[in-house]
Design a protein around this motif. Structure first.
Motif, PDB file in Angstrom:
ATOM      1  N   GLU A 219       0.149 -94.234  -2.571  1.00 11.37           N
ATOM      2  CA  GLU A 219      -0.643 -93.065  -2.169  1.00 11.37           C
ATOM      3  C   GLU A 219      -2.099 -93.133  -2.636  1.00 11.37           C
ATOM      4  OE1 GLU A 219       1.844 -89.587  -0.857  1.00 11.37           O
ATOM      5  OE2 GLU A 219       1.938 -89.474  -3.044  1.00 11.37           O
ATOM      6  N   ALA A 220      -2.332 -93.761  -3.778  1.00 10.58           N
ATOM      7  CA  ALA A 220      -3.708 -93.867  -4.272  1.00 10.58           C
ATOM      8  C   ALA A 220      -4.434 -95.061  -3.672  1.00 10.58           C
ATOM      9  CB  ALA A 220      -3.712 -93.967  -5.794  1.00 10.58           C
ATOM     10  N   GLY A 221      -3.664 -95.971  -3.045  1.00 10.46           N
ATOM     11  CA  GLY A 221      -4.289 -97.178  -2.527  1.00 10.46           C
ATOM     12  C   GLY A 221      -4.795 -98.075  -3.635  1.00 10.46           C
ATOM     13  N   GLU A 222      -4.129 -98.010  -4.766  1.00 10.04           N
ATOM     14  CA  GLU A 222      -4.516 -98.808  -5.937  1.00 10.04           C
ATOM     15  C   GLU A 222      -3.325 -99.646  -6.371  1.00 10.04           C
ATOM     16  OE1 GLU A 222      -7.470 -98.759  -7.403  1.00 10.04           O
ATOM     17  OE2 GLU A 222      -8.427 -96.845  -6.917  1.00 10.04           O
ATOM     18  N   SER A 223      -3.554-100.945  -6.579  1.00  8.88           N
ATOM     19  CA  SER A 223      -2.478-101.776  -7.136  1.00  8.88           C
ATOM     20  C   SER A 223      -2.445-101.578  -8.640  1.00  8.88           C
ATOM     21  CB  SER A 223      -2.710-103.252  -6.810  1.00  8.88           C
ATOM     22  OG  SER A 223      -3.931-103.690  -7.376  1.00  8.88           O
TER      23      SER A 223
END
Length: 495
Positions: free
Chosen positions: A396-400
């Protein structure tokens, strides 16, 4: 010149007190437990007066133990169990009955009453799905069911808040009635964009604005205290954060994409998103990380009701282990072919499922399932729940997730930490200090008064690293078994 920061962590199980040196190291630590009051309905309460007296006792014992007068303390920082809600007399400071603990779902009917017409609006404004988990329904329940609370509301002497605002009110002799933005954002009454109480939502819950505390920045001054005359001079309370937010800060997760998990009675997984407010579509919540130096930072968060508490259940209720430390040995001895799974939904499932009717199960039991296998299943359930949330956060955050920083008592369990790294398929870094909530509050207070340099203090936190070592096929099989067990619990809750 003052030599120490005093950090208070008022948590679910008890109160911790840390004395922090200039380098952020712990000079001394004291703990004092308070009673867990659980009745036949499963309602969970704490005695606020017991907690206040415990805090005073700890401060007195700390001064005696370290041969201090209080003049050596530069500032006090406070972290606290979140969502736990209570009412007290604003004129006298006396609590009205017990506090309703975050685990308690007695406000369910109030939420059901509001759900049809207002659930979407409440979530849009507060970032939180309508749930008895949060403080608003608990406070509304007190107003509707406790006559003295109702009478104080009519007279204007009612104080409604979370544990931080109660402690601050008592510490300052009634002079300060305030909370911080991180705690306010967990009440389900706070507009996380406008950074103010929502008058409309407060009215929906029947709560008058005048009964709520002033909301201040997390690193603001919260008044002066001599802890009811125990300290020789008054010192500033200069930071206040909810325990999970304080742990995020103490872990040095100050940039977007950094994440931590706090393992306690329950668990909180948080991913910092900076100034960007990310609204979850899949069961996570959006809260303030903190409001500091004039800037609001946000998080995606998932909350789990039972993690460390499930191990306590193994020990105290089932008698399968004599201590939490024994679980690691037993888990390593368990039959690797055993497929039993435990879902610890004692009072419902939290994120990302939000099913308060769910109840716990052991599933997949066979003739190979014994004591060791059941203990391992309980530990694995902790790691599965954390992995559920961490995976959703990345999506959802688009963060790995480059690494998950973890803290809390259960992180001493090397089996659990390795399983966590294996399920996440990313490194896990466990803080050698388990008191990250208290440390975070202490660091924030120290930075606010110039005792610490922000650029230096976080480098002092030492960690143990666990790298993933599980084969992908094995990981996939374990995760599929967990998902199947959760699906069974959710089906049973709705049929």
């Amino acid at each position: 010149m003052a030599d120490f920061i005093l950090a208070v962590d008022q948590s679910t199980q008890g109160t911790k007190l840390l004395l922090l040196r200039f380098d952020g190291s712990i000079a001394a630590r004291l703990d004092r437990a308070h009673a867990q009051i659980v009745d036949e309905r499963g309602w969970v309460e704490h005695n606020p007066e017991e907690i206040w007296q415990n805090l005073k006792t700890l401060v007195r014992e700390m001064l005696e133990k370290e041969h201090l007068t209080g003049e050596e303390i530069a500032a006090i920082g406070i972290s606290n169990q979140r969502e736990t809600a209570l009412a007290w007399n604003r004129a006298t400071g006396a609590p009205v009955g017990n506090a309703i603990v975050w685990q308690c779902a007695r406000g369910r009917a109030i939420c059901e009453r509001l759900a049809k017409d207002h659930a979407a609006y409440i979530q849009q404004v507060t970032g939180l799905p309508l749930s008895p988990y949060f403080s608003a329904a608990k406070l509304a329940w007190l107003l509707e069911n406790v006559e003295e609370v109702h009478e104080l509301a009519k007279s204007g002497d009612l104080a409604l808040g979370t544990m931080d605002s109660y402690i601050i009110h008592r510490l300052t002799g009634g002079e300060v009635y305030a909370t911080d933005a991180s705690n306010a954002s967990r009440t389900q009454l706070f507009d996380i964009e406008k950074l103010a109480w929502s008058a409309k939502i407060s009215a929906l819950f029947g709560i008058a604005a005048r009964a709520l505390p002033e909301v201040r920045a997390s690193d603001a001054s919260f008044g002066m205290t001599d802890v009811d005359g125990i300290l020789k001079r008054k010192v500033p309370i200069h930071a206040c954060l909810g325990d999970s937010h304080a742990a995020l800060f103490g872990q040095g997760c100050l940039s977007p994409g950094q994440a931590k998990a706090t393992y306690g009675t329950g668990s909180s997984v948080m991913m910092q998103t900076g100034a960007r407010l990310v609204r979850s579509q899949k069961g996570l919540v959006t809260s303030l990380a903190w409001l500091m130096e004039g800037e609001a930072h946000y998080v995606l968060e998932g909350n789990i009701n039972y993690t460390g508490a499930a191990v306590t259940w193994l020990k105290d209720s089932l008698g399968l282990v004599a201590s939490a430390a024994e679980t690691e040995v037993l888990a390593r001895c368990a039959n690797p072919a055993d497929e039993s799974v435990f879902v610890p939904a004692f009072t419902g499932l939290g994120a990302p499922y939000w099913q308060s009717e769910a109840r716990g199960v052991f599933t997949g039991l066979s003739r190979t399932t014994g004591r060791a296998e059941m203990v391992r299943a309980v530990l694995d359930a902790i790691a599965f729940q954390i992995a559920d949330i961490a995976s959703l956060m990345q999506e959802e955050a688009g963060e790995s997730l480059p690494v998950l920083r973890v803290d809390g008592g259960p992180t001493k369990n090397a089996y659990l930490m390795q399983m966590q790294a294996d399920l996440l398929d990313c490194p896990v870094e466990a803080s050698e200090a388990e008191e990250l909530s208290a440390l975070g509050a202490g660091f924030a207070a120290g930075i606010a008064v110039g005792f610490y340099h922000k650029e230096e203090i976080f480098a002092q936190v030492k960690r143990r690293a666990f790298s993933p070592a599980m084969e992908a096929e094995r990981r996939g099989k374990l995760l599929a078994g967990w998902k199947k067990a959760v699906a069974q619990v959710l089906w049973a809750a709705t049929h």
